[in-house]
Enzyme design. Structure first.
Site, PDB file in Angstrom:
ATOM      1  N   ASN A 251     -11.628  48.962 -89.965  1.00  0.00           N
ATOM      2  CA  ASN A 251     -10.498  48.064 -89.703  1.00  0.00           C
ATOM      3  C   ASN A 251     -10.816  47.288 -88.431  1.00  0.00           C
ATOM      4  O   ASN A 251     -10.809  47.848 -87.344  1.00  0.00           O
ATOM      5  CB  ASN A 251      -9.229  48.920 -89.542  1.00  0.00           C
ATOM      6  N   TRP A 252     -11.085  46.005 -88.602  1.00  0.00           N
ATOM      7  CA  TRP A 252     -11.497  45.192 -87.452  1.00  0.00           C
ATOM      8  C   TRP A 252     -10.312  44.699 -86.624  1.00  0.00           C
ATOM      9  O   TRP A 252     -10.499  43.994 -85.636  1.00  0.00           O
ATOM     10  CB  TRP A 252     -12.369  44.015 -87.917  1.00  0.00           C
ATOM     11  N   LYS A 253      -9.097  45.001 -87.075  1.00  0.00           N
ATOM     12  CA  LYS A 253      -7.882  44.608 -86.334  1.00  0.00           C
ATOM     13  C   LYS A 253      -7.985  43.126 -85.933  1.00  0.00           C
ATOM     14  O   LYS A 253      -8.584  42.347 -86.679  1.00  0.00           O
ATOM     15  CB  LYS A 253      -7.676  45.550 -85.146  1.00  0.00           C
TER      16      LYS A 253
ATOM     17  N   HIS B 160      -0.150  50.126 -91.577  1.00  0.00           N
ATOM     18  CA  HIS B 160      -0.865  50.638 -90.404  1.00  0.00           C
ATOM     19  C   HIS B 160       0.151  50.899 -89.294  1.00  0.00           C
ATOM     20  O   HIS B 160       1.138  50.173 -89.151  1.00  0.00           O
ATOM     21  CB  HIS B 160      -1.921  49.631 -89.940  1.00  0.00           C
TER      22      HIS B 160
ATOM     23  N   GLU C 214       0.148  50.273 -86.258  1.00  0.00           N
ATOM     24  CA  GLU C 214       0.409  49.145 -85.348  1.00  0.00           C
ATOM     25  C   GLU C 214       1.417  48.184 -85.966  1.00  0.00           C
ATOM     26  O   GLU C 214       2.229  47.581 -85.257  1.00  0.00           O
ATOM     27  CB  GLU C 214      -0.925  48.440 -85.005  1.00  0.00           C
TER      28      GLU C 214
ATOM     29  N   GLU D 244      -3.453  58.615 -90.119  1.00  0.00           N
ATOM     30  CA  GLU D 244      -3.854  58.184 -88.784  1.00  0.00           C
ATOM     31  C   GLU D 244      -2.802  58.644 -87.780  1.00  0.00           C
ATOM     32  O   GLU D 244      -1.773  57.976 -87.606  1.00  0.00           O
ATOM     33  CB  GLU D 244      -3.961  56.658 -88.729  1.00  0.00           C
TER      34      GLU D 244
ATOM     35  N   GLY E 249      -7.347  54.681 -80.945  1.00  0.00           N
ATOM     36  CA  GLY E 249      -7.814  53.924 -79.783  1.00  0.00           C
ATOM     37  C   GLY E 249      -7.735  54.703 -78.483  1.00  0.00           C
ATOM     38  O   GLY E 249      -7.899  54.136 -77.410  1.00  0.00           O
TER      39      GLY E 249
ATOM     40  N   SER F  59      -9.966  57.373 -83.633  1.00  0.00           N
ATOM     41  CA  SER F  59     -11.136  57.681 -82.797  1.00  0.00           C
ATOM     42  C   SER F  59     -12.285  58.332 -83.568  1.00  0.00           C
ATOM     43  O   SER F  59     -12.938  59.227 -83.060  1.00  0.00           O
ATOM     44  CB  SER F  59     -10.720  58.525 -81.592  1.00  0.00           C
TER      45      SER F  59
ATOM     46  N   GLY G 235     -11.552  52.229 -86.502  1.00  0.00           N
ATOM     47  CA  GLY G 235     -11.191  51.028 -85.739  1.00  0.00           C
ATOM     48  C   GLY G 235     -12.348  50.610 -84.846  1.00  0.00           C
ATOM     49  O   GLY G 235     -13.329  50.018 -85.296  1.00  0.00           O
ATOM     50  N   GLY G 236     -12.245  50.955 -83.561  1.00  0.00           N
ATOM     51  CA  GLY G 236     -13.204  50.510 -82.551  1.00  0.00           C
ATOM     52  C   GLY G 236     -14.668  50.652 -82.939  1.00  0.00           C
ATOM     53  O   GLY G 236     -15.467  49.720 -82.755  1.00  0.00           O
TER      54      GLY G 236
END
Ligand code: 13P
Length: 267
Positions: free
Chosen positions: A23-25, A110, A112, A182, A188, A228, A249-250
């Site tokens: 997921n590149w957000k 998600h 967020e 998640e 993150g 993470s 993610g990251g």
């Protein structure tokens, strides 16, 4: 033995092909998204043990999907509208339009979006139905906040999100649903759920799906872990019987680290 043959606690073998999704957000301009996707392509070309998915921003979807055409990398959007009919919905993008742009998957609900953009279990439900009717695979996200875990409510919260989010979906629909667990406190933050915590919740999620849609579907449903995930913790997470992949993610933003995660079996 390939890791995608998972032994359930009653020692039945189930065939759940793992899914590793990035997921590149809200990162990467178009050129960077294309560069990362093209860099990733050869690095995961031999990853037959799992499905590989990346989720760039809306504006990069069509170009990235076109450049990945014929590869084993699938493209997901990070959100969608709750209906496919054309209409006066300024700023919305329908699942059918995502399909038209080359997506095969869409991430829905998600945390967020739930925390900052008003996503609710009801909208997750509507969006999932719209996504399925457009022919997309929906990656439905669930997960508790830290405060909910601390008071012992994690399982109840996740169960509620699932029951409402998947309400009215048929057994056939469930074949194109992937669930991503998640925990919000792990996103993150560098704090991964321990493999035991992930397994415990994934087992609970599978039980919940067995309750709503039957054991056969529950045994087939892929449940991804997100929060993470890194190259150095993916293998232990994947060794858990009910962890069927990851939503990253990251560590998905760099082709090299995402490829290491995808190729977890060989590292
Ligand atoms: P991180 O891997 O950066 O914790 O993000 C997880 C996530 O939100 C994936 O959807």
């Amino acid at each position: 033995m390939s890791l995608w043959l998972k032994y359930t606690p009653d020692f039945k073998i189930t065939m759940r092909k793992p899914v590793i999704a990035g997921n590149w957000k809200m990162y990467k301009l178009l050129g960077e998204a294309v560069d990362t996707a093209l860099e990733l392509k050869p690095l995961v070309a031999n990853a037959n043990h799992c499905e590989v998915v990346i989720a760039p921003v809306f504006t990069a979807l069509k170009t990235v999907a076109a450049r990945l055409d014929g590869s084993n990398i699938k493209v997901a959007a990070q959100n969608c509208a709750s209906q496919n009919e054309f209409g006066a919905h300024t700023g919305e993008i329908s699942p059918a339009m995502l399909r038209d742009a080359g997506c095969s998957h869409v991430i829905i609900g998600h945390s967020e979006r739930r925390q900052f953009y008003g996503e609710t279990d009801a909208s997750v439900n509507q969006k999932s139905k719209a996504a399925l009717s457009a022919g997309l695979v929906a990656i439905v996200c669930v997960g508790e906040m830290l405060a909910e875990r601390e008071v012992g409510n994690a399982e109840t919260v996740v169960k509620g999100q699932l029951v409402k989010g998947l309400d009215g979906l048929t057994v056939g629909d469930m074949e194109r649903i992937i669930i991503a667990y998640e925990p919000v406190w792990a996103i993150g933050t560098g704090k991964t759920a321990t493999p035991e915590q992930a397994q415990e919740m994934h087992g609970h999620i599978r039980q919940t799906v067995a309750g709503t849609h039957g054991k056969e579907i529950a045994d087939k449903t892929r449940i991804l872990y997100g929060g993470s995930v890194k190259p150095d913790n993916i293998a232990t997470l994947m060794s858990q019987p009910d962890v069927d992949g990851a939503l990253v993610g990251g560590a998905s933003l760099e082709a090299a680290s995402f490829a290491q995660i995808v190729n977890y079996e060989r590292t």
